[in-house]
Design a protein around this motif. Sequence first.
Motif, PDB file in Angstrom:
ATOM      1  N   ALA A 692      49.871  65.843  64.127  1.00  0.00           N
ATOM      2  CA  ALA A 692      48.655  65.814  63.513  1.00  0.00           C
ATOM      3  C   ALA A 692      48.254  67.037  62.768  1.00  0.00           C
ATOM      4  O   ALA A 692      48.632  68.116  63.164  1.00  0.00           O
ATOM      5  CB  ALA A 692      47.235  65.722  64.525  1.00  0.00           C
ATOM      6  N   ILE A 693      48.201  66.737  61.534  1.00  0.00           N
ATOM      7  CA  ILE A 693      48.191  67.818  60.761  1.00  0.00           C
ATOM      8  C   ILE A 693      46.527  67.831  60.002  1.00  0.00           C
ATOM      9  O   ILE A 693      45.988  66.963  59.849  1.00  0.00           O
ATOM     10  CB  ILE A 693      48.975  67.472  59.249  1.00  0.00           C
ATOM     11  CG1 ILE A 693      50.466  67.297  59.789  1.00  0.00           C
ATOM     12  CG2 ILE A 693      48.566  68.601  58.158  1.00  0.00           C
ATOM     13  CD1 ILE A 693      51.359  66.635  58.563  1.00  0.00           C
ATOM     14  N   GLN A 694      45.932  69.215  59.951  1.00  0.00           N
ATOM     15  CA  GLN A 694      44.838  69.430  59.707  1.00  0.00           C
ATOM     16  C   GLN A 694      44.769  70.545  58.746  1.00  0.00           C
ATOM     17  O   GLN A 694      45.342  71.781  58.750  1.00  0.00           O
ATOM     18  CB  GLN A 694      44.005  69.811  61.109  1.00  0.00           C
ATOM     19  CG  GLN A 694      44.103  68.947  62.201  1.00  0.00           C
ATOM     20  CD  GLN A 694      43.313  69.253  63.152  1.00  0.00           C
ATOM     21  OE1 GLN A 694      43.103  70.466  63.349  1.00  0.00           O
ATOM     22  NE2 GLN A 694      42.676  68.324  64.270  1.00  0.00           N
ATOM     23  N   GLY A 695      43.615  70.372  57.750  1.00  0.00           N
ATOM     24  CA  GLY A 695      43.327  71.236  56.842  1.00  0.00           C
ATOM     25  C   GLY A 695      44.356  71.774  55.713  1.00  0.00           C
ATOM     26  O   GLY A 695      44.497  72.849  55.293  1.00  0.00           O
ATOM     27  N   GLY A 696      45.047  70.678  55.265  1.00  0.00           N
ATOM     28  CA  GLY A 696      45.837  70.890  54.005  1.00  0.00           C
ATOM     29  C   GLY A 696      45.564  70.956  52.841  1.00  0.00           C
ATOM     30  O   GLY A 696      44.533  70.382  52.512  1.00  0.00           O
ATOM     31  N   ASN A 697      45.837  71.964  52.031  1.00  0.00           N
ATOM     32  CA  ASN A 697      45.403  72.282  50.863  1.00  0.00           C
ATOM     33  C   ASN A 697      46.494  72.703  49.904  1.00  0.00           C
ATOM     34  O   ASN A 697      47.398  73.467  50.225  1.00  0.00           O
ATOM     35  CB  ASN A 697      44.436  73.571  50.526  1.00  0.00           C
ATOM     36  CG  ASN A 697      43.113  73.197  51.431  1.00  0.00           C
ATOM     37  OD1 ASN A 697      42.297  72.712  50.987  1.00  0.00           O
ATOM     38  ND2 ASN A 697      43.093  73.691  52.818  1.00  0.00           N
ATOM     39  N   THR A 698      46.590  72.137  48.689  1.00  0.00           N
ATOM     40  CA  THR A 698      47.651  72.052  47.773  1.00  0.00           C
ATOM     41  C   THR A 698      47.253  71.701  46.360  1.00  0.00           C
ATOM     42  O   THR A 698      46.291  70.803  46.268  1.00  0.00           O
ATOM     43  CB  THR A 698      49.019  71.916  48.085  1.00  0.00           C
ATOM     44  OG1 THR A 698      50.104  72.234  47.576  1.00  0.00           O
ATOM     45  CG2 THR A 698      48.925  70.278  48.182  1.00  0.00           C
ATOM     46  N   THR A 699      48.083  72.274  45.269  1.00  0.00           N
ATOM     47  CA  THR A 699      47.884  71.482  44.092  1.00  0.00           C
ATOM     48  C   THR A 699      49.281  71.667  43.734  1.00  0.00           C
ATOM     49  O   THR A 699      50.015  72.395  43.409  1.00  0.00           O
ATOM     50  CB  THR A 699      47.018  72.339  42.994  1.00  0.00           C
ATOM     51  OG1 THR A 699      45.734  72.341  43.524  1.00  0.00           O
ATOM     52  CG2 THR A 699      47.173  71.904  41.658  1.00  0.00           C
ATOM     53  N   LEU A 700      49.783  70.254  43.218  1.00  0.00           N
ATOM     54  CA  LEU A 700      51.203  69.955  42.758  1.00  0.00           C
ATOM     55  C   LEU A 700      50.948  69.437  41.294  1.00  0.00           C
ATOM     56  O   LEU A 700      50.258  68.716  41.004  1.00  0.00           O
ATOM     57  CB  LEU A 700      51.684  68.756  43.713  1.00  0.00           C
ATOM     58  CG  LEU A 700      51.763  69.031  45.057  1.00  0.00           C
ATOM     59  CD1 LEU A 700      52.144  67.614  45.759  1.00  0.00           C
ATOM     60  CD2 LEU A 700      52.603  70.180  45.661  1.00  0.00           C
ATOM     61  N   ASP A 701      51.760  70.043  40.381  1.00  0.00           N
ATOM     62  CA  ASP A 701      51.958  69.872  39.161  1.00  0.00           C
ATOM     63  C   ASP A 701      53.549  69.558  38.705  1.00  0.00           C
ATOM     64  O   ASP A 701      54.448  70.282  39.241  1.00  0.00           O
ATOM     65  CB  ASP A 701      51.669  71.165  38.173  1.00  0.00           C
ATOM     66  CG  ASP A 701      50.352  71.438  38.224  1.00  0.00           C
ATOM     67  OD1 ASP A 701      49.200  70.821  38.170  1.00  0.00           O
ATOM     68  OD2 ASP A 701      49.940  72.781  38.506  1.00  0.00           O
ATOM     69  N   PHE A 702      53.676  68.113  38.138  1.00  0.00           N
ATOM     70  CA  PHE A 702      54.653  67.609  37.886  1.00  0.00           C
ATOM     71  C   PHE A 702      55.002  67.459  36.464  1.00  0.00           C
ATOM     72  O   PHE A 702      54.092  67.058  35.602  1.00  0.00           O
ATOM     73  CB  PHE A 702      54.937  66.427  38.592  1.00  0.00           C
ATOM     74  CG  PHE A 702      54.849  66.494  40.072  1.00  0.00           C
ATOM     75  CD1 PHE A 702      56.042  67.016  40.755  1.00  0.00           C
ATOM     76  CD2 PHE A 702      53.784  66.076  40.876  1.00  0.00           C
ATOM     77  CE1 PHE A 702      56.000  66.873  42.155  1.00  0.00           C
ATOM     78  CE2 PHE A 702      53.534  66.284  42.111  1.00  0.00           C
ATOM     79  CZ  PHE A 702      54.821  66.769  42.898  1.00  0.00           C
ATOM     80  N   ASP A 703      56.082  67.690  35.776  1.00  0.00           N
ATOM     81  CA  ASP A 703      56.362  67.277  34.629  1.00  0.00           C
ATOM     82  C   ASP A 703      57.197  65.834  34.518  1.00  0.00           C
ATOM     83  O   ASP A 703      58.197  65.561  35.303  1.00  0.00           O
ATOM     84  CB  ASP A 703      57.604  68.142  33.732  1.00  0.00           C
ATOM     85  CG  ASP A 703      56.776  69.361  33.582  1.00  0.00           C
ATOM     86  OD1 ASP A 703      55.796  69.542  33.340  1.00  0.00           O
ATOM     87  OD2 ASP A 703      57.612  70.513  33.492  1.00  0.00           O
ATOM     88  N   LEU A 704      56.891  64.913  33.874  1.00  0.00           N
ATOM     89  CA  LEU A 704      57.353  63.611  33.682  1.00  0.00           C
ATOM     90  C   LEU A 704      58.330  63.453  32.564  1.00  0.00           C
ATOM     91  O   LEU A 704      57.718  63.549  31.354  1.00  0.00           O
ATOM     92  CB  LEU A 704      56.175  62.427  33.780  1.00  0.00           C
ATOM     93  CG  LEU A 704      56.773  61.056  33.692  1.00  0.00           C
ATOM     94  CD1 LEU A 704      57.537  60.476  34.967  1.00  0.00           C
ATOM     95  CD2 LEU A 704      55.599  60.058  33.353  1.00  0.00           C
ATOM     96  N   GLN A 705      59.701  63.324  32.905  1.00  0.00           N
ATOM     97  CA  GLN A 705      60.657  63.468  31.702  1.00  0.00           C
ATOM     98  C   GLN A 705      60.982  61.772  31.563  1.00  0.00           C
ATOM     99  O   GLN A 705      62.012  61.174  32.169  1.00  0.00           O
ATOM    100  CB  GLN A 705      61.830  64.064  32.232  1.00  0.00           C
ATOM    101  CG  GLN A 705      61.521  65.570  32.577  1.00  0.00           C
ATOM    102  CD  GLN A 705      61.286  66.230  31.185  1.00  0.00           C
ATOM    103  OE1 GLN A 705      61.482  66.302  30.047  1.00  0.00           O
ATOM    104  NE2 GLN A 705      60.225  67.354  31.593  1.00  0.00           N
ATOM    105  N   GLY A 706      60.265  61.273  30.887  1.00  0.00           N
ATOM    106  CA  GLY A 706      60.697  59.997  30.218  1.00  0.00           C
ATOM    107  C   GLY A 706      60.544  58.927  31.244  1.00  0.00           C
ATOM    108  O   GLY A 706      59.626  59.158  32.253  1.00  0.00           O
ATOM    109  N   PHE A 707      61.272  58.001  31.531  1.00  0.00           N
ATOM    110  CA  PHE A 707      61.446  56.731  32.603  1.00  0.00           C
ATOM    111  C   PHE A 707      62.365  57.443  33.559  1.00  0.00           C
ATOM    112  O   PHE A 707      62.620  56.761  34.408  1.00  0.00           O
ATOM    113  CB  PHE A 707      61.616  55.730  32.172  1.00  0.00           C
ATOM    114  CG  PHE A 707      60.415  54.871  31.304  1.00  0.00           C
ATOM    115  CD1 PHE A 707      59.453  54.564  31.920  1.00  0.00           C
ATOM    116  CD2 PHE A 707      60.315  54.495  30.101  1.00  0.00           C
ATOM    117  CE1 PHE A 707      58.093  54.183  31.455  1.00  0.00           C
ATOM    118  CE2 PHE A 707      59.468  53.929  29.303  1.00  0.00           C
ATOM    119  CZ  PHE A 707      58.315  53.723  30.075  1.00  0.00           C
ATOM    120  N   GLU A 708      63.086  58.535  33.312  1.00  0.00           N
ATOM    121  CA  GLU A 708      64.059  58.924  34.091  1.00  0.00           C
ATOM    122  C   GLU A 708      63.873  60.053  35.194  1.00  0.00           C
ATOM    123  O   GLU A 708      64.417  59.774  36.429  1.00  0.00           O
ATOM    124  CB  GLU A 708      65.205  59.585  33.229  1.00  0.00           C
ATOM    125  CG  GLU A 708      65.838  58.634  32.190  1.00  0.00           C
ATOM    126  CD  GLU A 708      65.113  58.345  30.758  1.00  0.00           C
ATOM    127  OE1 GLU A 708      64.126  59.386  30.761  1.00  0.00           O
ATOM    128  OE2 GLU A 708      64.959  57.229  30.374  1.00  0.00           O
TER     129      GLU A 708
END
Length: 934
Positions: A692-708
């Motif tokens: 059981a996981i409690q109190g998860g916090n994060t911000t994930l930023d991703f770069d999308l390179q085309g359809f690849e």
Amino acid sequence: MGPIGMLRYRYQRIVLLALIGLMSVYLLVPLMVSYGVTQWLSHQGYRNVIVQLGYPGWQELSIPVVSFQLDLGDEVLMVSVTNVQVEYRLPELLHGRVSRVVLPYLAIQMLNNQDRSSADVRADANVSDEGSGSPWNVLTAGDLLRRIPVLPFEEVQLSQVTVFREQATGPLRRVAIQGVIEQRDGELGGRLSFQGRETASYILSLTGHSATTWAATLVSQRPQAAPILTWQSTAQARDGQVQVEGKLEINVRELAPFIALAVPIGPELSKVSGHVAVAWTGTAPSSAALSALRESPESMFQGSFQTTVTLPALKGVAKQIAVSSSGNFSGSPARLGWTIDPGVLGTATVNMQPRFVPDVVKSLLPGGDQPIRVEQRQPLQGTLYWSESPIRLTVDGPVHVSYGAATGPLVVEVDAVHADLVGQDLVSAEGEFHLRGLVPPSLTAGVSVREVRGDLWGRVVLKQRGVNGTLHVPSMMTVKQFQQGPVAMSSATIEVAAPIPVHCALKSGRCTAGPGSLRIGTQGIRSAGYDVKLAEGTVTLESAESEGSSWTAQGGINLVGVRVEPLPVTLPPSVWQVKFAANQVGFKADVRGDLPGRESLVTGTVAQSFGGGDGSVRLVLGPLQFDSGANSLQKWLPGLSASFDLTAGRITASTDVAWTSSRSKDSTSVELQPGKITIQAEQLSAAVPGMAIQGGNTTLDFDLQGFEEVRSSQPAVVNVAAIQTGVVLTNVSVTADLQWLLSDLWPVLDLKDFQGSLFGGSVTSPGLHLDPAKPPHRLVLSLRRLDLAKLLSVEQQKGLQGTGLLNGTIPITVTAKGVSVKDGTVEAEAPGGVIRYQPSPESAALPTDADSSMRLVAQALSNFQYTVLRAGVQYAEDGVLQLAAQLEGRNPDMKKSPPIHFNVNVQENIPALLQSLRLVQDIEDSLQGKLQRR
């Protein structure tokens, strides 16, 4: 000289002077008359006038040359006469008559006008003066019954007359004419023969007694040739009125060369056929002036007609023309009313669009050769107002017109019930239309689609300044092979759900449409590698406007039962609402997506360019709020695996993507530009098997390179308040970095700087590189200063206590088969600690022969001060844990006892062990077992 001589001399002088005068007049008259005629013709608009008269003789007069030109718009009339002979007898000449006129050579030519300066010539140069002295005001209808007045000749002989028209086609482009026109006893008659190039000769015979009593026959001189034209007209006085009866019959096959003279029908004259018959009766007041006949209510005529005509072509207009009609007519000099009997009025293959068709409609019609058919199932009535300028025509149907081949790209059918034409302009019309077939590619330019096929029904009302129409049910359109941006679709159908009004202004070409609604159905939608299925869709058109190549549209789209496949989880059908604004450049839309019980799950904006194919989308997921009740992840995603659930917290995700398209000859490709994806989790709680996981916090930023490829913009720190696995790991943090080639099933994950709190100490690791395609994966956990007292408290067993700090290293290996630990170690930190053990009632009830040993163990552990506490850890992929523990020390209360060494081996199934939390009890049971065996 005597008086008589003088008188004779005077008379001689007078006679001489008279003779000289007469001779002078004789010599000057031809010149004066030639000059006068030349000036008169010049003032009438004729150019290059030449008139030469010879000297009159006792019985004849020679005219050497008469020639002139007259501009007729696009053509020039040129007339040349030479060597005209006029024969007369002096008594008759004194009464203004001649016996015979011989025209040995007369040339009439109509040539194309190359000098457009003639356009400045006044159009009314030849308009006659209709003042009070005009013959039209002096002559009455009764005068038309009078016999033809005596003309100033008895006979006109045409020896060689040639007529040439440059614009004409066919064998009668150049004609040679011979014949005689005679007047005998008040009757005018004649017989003329004429012949074209390589044609038979034609004979025109005519006789007439008055202006309204005539008979004429035109026939070819070929053997057994039928008359080309027969005309009969008779007139008589009755009750103060003049009644004229007539009949005209035309053999169209024999008339073919003359038709070719007027219109360009091409060389296939043998294919011309048909018959025209017209009979009429007209009445007019005998006392009415000719100029007043068109205003007189008593001037009437009526008759019947029957026509069948087949023409091979009209060059530049149509070919395979067939016209057939019959009916009757009535009217006055001011108008003509007619009724046509039901039937097929005409068929043809046209290669030009009628001028009166609006440009908006022309843009839809197919080009090239197209068949047209005009048919009526009820009598067709119309009125021609030929006294108006321009001429006006009204027609009342219904008339069925079909345009386009049944197997061709586009067919247009119109049932017209009313039409008004003024000149060549259609000023009003009303009817129903049915348009089916391919939409011209020019109207879908900028949109990548293989074809658009329509089946449209509606009603149209055309007024002088605009067209009002309504698109009716069951109108529909089918789109095939649509490709725009990242979206591709194999086919779509668009049906009219409610009538859509349309208005077009003819002068400006501006059209407006709406409001209305459409139903849409789609097949084979694919976007960014996903298949999209749609149960039902509707389009609401608020308004649309077009002018020339520019257009705008506003409305909304509602999509119900949308499914996206394949996805990691099965989502229930979603509902999407789109508000759009579009024009010829592109479109923009606001998007909203809902799931059952989850409104505004997805919101965003979409923009797409039609010209260059550039586009962009911004989508926002959530925020999604979870709890352990109705808002758990399992509740609104029932297709999700039961092993995973979100029970608290909030998730928000957003993506920004742009794309460009490039077109080749055979295909359109889409190139996705670098985009952004952001996922934010706040106070998230999750449940997974055994954890059981409690109190998860994060911000994930991703770069999308085309359809690849998708990769982290920067490493993200993930913080978790607690992880419960039977033991509680708190204050967990790890740095995550992701790289995902979308062609692979799973991403590559880098976890670094793992740390957490456990039993008062810490758990750390440098990290893990997790590449599912390259196992195994290794992770080393470092245990630092774990509090033994807190570790033993987890057991919640009475009678066991301890102090001390533990350190260790646990090397973990992850493979496709599972997780394993090899050569892990846990060791107490110097100087050690104390273990105090109070036996349980069950331990006190051991057999008697073990009392001494158990008392010794119990006494030793009652206050055991250890210096060494070491455990070796082995964990297999099947979940079996093996612990090899060593414990060294002594009880200070047992002064005579030597140091004690314990070696304990424990084997357990960790998943079950973590469930029961009985690790300490297993150690106790193991110790008791060893003592019993001693």
